[in-house]
Design an enzyme around this catalytic site. Structure first.
Site, mmCIF file in Angstrom:
data_model
loop_
_atom_site.group_PDB
_atom_site.id
_atom_site.type_symbol
_atom_site.label_atom_id
_atom_site.label_comp_id
_atom_site.label_asym_id
_atom_site.label_seq_id
_atom_site.Cartn_x
_atom_site.Cartn_y
_atom_site.Cartn_z
ATOM 1 N N ASP A 195 0.869 -1.175 0.000
ATOM 2 C CA ASP A 195 0.000 0.000 0.000
ATOM 3 C C ASP A 195 0.912 1.233 0.000
ATOM 4 O OD1 ASP A 195 -2.428 1.420 0.328
ATOM 5 O OD2 ASP A 195 -2.260 1.369 2.496
ATOM 6 N N THR A 217 5.805 -0.871 5.185
ATOM 7 C CA THR A 217 6.068 -2.159 5.836
ATOM 8 C C THR A 217 7.180 -2.904 5.121
ATOM 9 O OG1 THR A 217 3.722 -2.277 6.355
ATOM 10 C CG2 THR A 217 4.986 -4.298 6.667
ATOM 11 N N ARG A 239 -10.393 -12.532 6.811
ATOM 12 C CA ARG A 239 -9.200 -13.192 6.250
ATOM 13 C C ARG A 239 -9.566 -14.512 5.576
ATOM 14 N NH1 ARG A 239 -4.626 -10.484 8.189
ATOM 15 N NH2 ARG A 239 -4.724 -9.700 10.330
HETATM 16 P P1 IMP Z 1 1.970 -0.530 3.732
HETATM 17 O O1 IMP Z 1 3.042 -0.548 4.795
HETATM 18 O O2 IMP Z 1 1.188 0.744 3.755
HETATM 19 O O3 IMP Z 1 2.464 -0.876 2.357
HETATM 20 O O4 IMP Z 1 0.875 -1.547 4.159
HETATM 21 C C1 IMP Z 1 1.021 -2.865 4.075
HETATM 22 C C2 IMP Z 1 0.091 -3.563 5.033
HETATM 23 O O5 IMP Z 1 -1.103 -2.808 5.305
HETATM 24 C C3 IMP Z 1 -0.359 -4.829 4.390
HETATM 25 O O6 IMP Z 1 0.519 -5.869 4.695
HETATM 26 C C4 IMP Z 1 -1.741 -5.021 4.978
HETATM 27 O O7 IMP Z 1 -1.641 -5.719 6.189
HETATM 28 C C5 IMP Z 1 -2.254 -3.628 5.250
HETATM 29 N N1 IMP Z 1 -3.141 -3.137 4.167
HETATM 30 C C6 IMP Z 1 -2.889 -2.173 3.255
HETATM 31 N N2 IMP Z 1 -3.927 -1.995 2.417
HETATM 32 C C7 IMP Z 1 -4.861 -2.881 2.807
HETATM 33 C C8 IMP Z 1 -6.171 -3.212 2.310
HETATM 34 O O8 IMP Z 1 -6.723 -2.660 1.331
HETATM 35 N N3 IMP Z 1 -6.829 -4.200 2.985
HETATM 36 C C9 IMP Z 1 -6.305 -4.850 4.059
HETATM 37 N N4 IMP Z 1 -5.082 -4.584 4.538
HETATM 38 C C10 IMP Z 1 -4.369 -3.606 3.921
#
Ligand code: IMP
Ligand code: MG
Length: 185
Positions: free
Chosen positions: A111, A115, A173
């Site tokens: 996203d 992470t 999930r």
């Molecule tokens: P990032 O660090 O923003 O890239 O987010 C990654 C983590 O956020 C993923 O591993 C998911 O656990 C959670 N996440 C991001 N977008 C979504 C979504 O649309 N649905 C559910 N979980 C999400």
């Protein structure tokens, strides 16, 4: 037993299927062939990022025919509702000496990129023989960190999705498909 969510509330949040079970199955079969070609018999270590990647891991590990070990790492990105707060915490680490392995990291969704960019930084500091990142879903329009997977199975627009390992407040999930989450009250 404490009822945490009624069946009606649970179901009304599932807005519609975004990626079907069959589409996921086909994409993972192709991924397995791709990984078999890339690694060409060389053993690999699949590292799943928990909790979201547990379903994806179970299908990917059965789609490859190279010798493969499995490990998990738990990275929590903190959310306020459906919006990332930007904090990443490693709450469970991999128990293997990565310098002995060709690593393939499996993630459910990228996203903002925070992470995985953190996780990959940590894993690379342990000198794996090689490292590739595979994500089931990619939301490139939401990136705040310059990070991309080596392989992304599906690119999706900026919507919050659930199912096939992905949750909203730990629910959904277990859906066998990816659906859009209905955020409306
Ligand atoms: P990032 O660090 O923003 O890239 O987010 C990654 C983590 O956020 C993923 O591993 C998911 O656990 C959670 N996440 C991001 N977008 C979504 C979504 O649309 N649905 C559910 N979980 C999400
Ligand atoms: Mg995740």
């Amino acid at each position: 037993m404490v009822e945490i969510c009624s069946k009606m509330d649970f179901e009304k949040r599932i807005k519609g299927v975004v990626i079907s079970e069959q589409q996921i199955k086909t994409a993972i079969a192709e991924l397995g062939q791709k990984l078999d070609t890339i690694y060409d018999g060389t053993p690999i270590l699949l590292i799943g990022i928990l909790n979201g990647s547990f379903v994806f891991m179970s299908d990917v590990c059965r789609s490859v025919s190279v010798p493969c070990e499995i490990a998990f790492m738990c990275a929590k990105s903190y959310y306020s509702g459906t919006v990332s707060t930007g904090k990443v915490n490693i709450t469970m680490d991999v128990d293997r000496d990565l310098s002995k392995y060709h690593v393939v990291v499996l993630e459910d969704i990228i996203d903002t990129g925070r992470t995985l960019s953190e996780v990959v930084k940590i894993l690379k500091s342990r000198f794996p023989k090689s490292l590739r990142v595979v994500t089931l879903l990619d939301k490139p329009s939401r990136r705040v960190v310059d990070f991309n997977a080596d392989i992304a199975l599906f690119t999706i627009p900026d919507t919050f999705v659930i199912g096939y390992g992905l949750d909203c407040a730990e629910l959904y999930r277990n859906l066998p498909y990816i659906a859009e989450y209905n955020c409306e009250e």
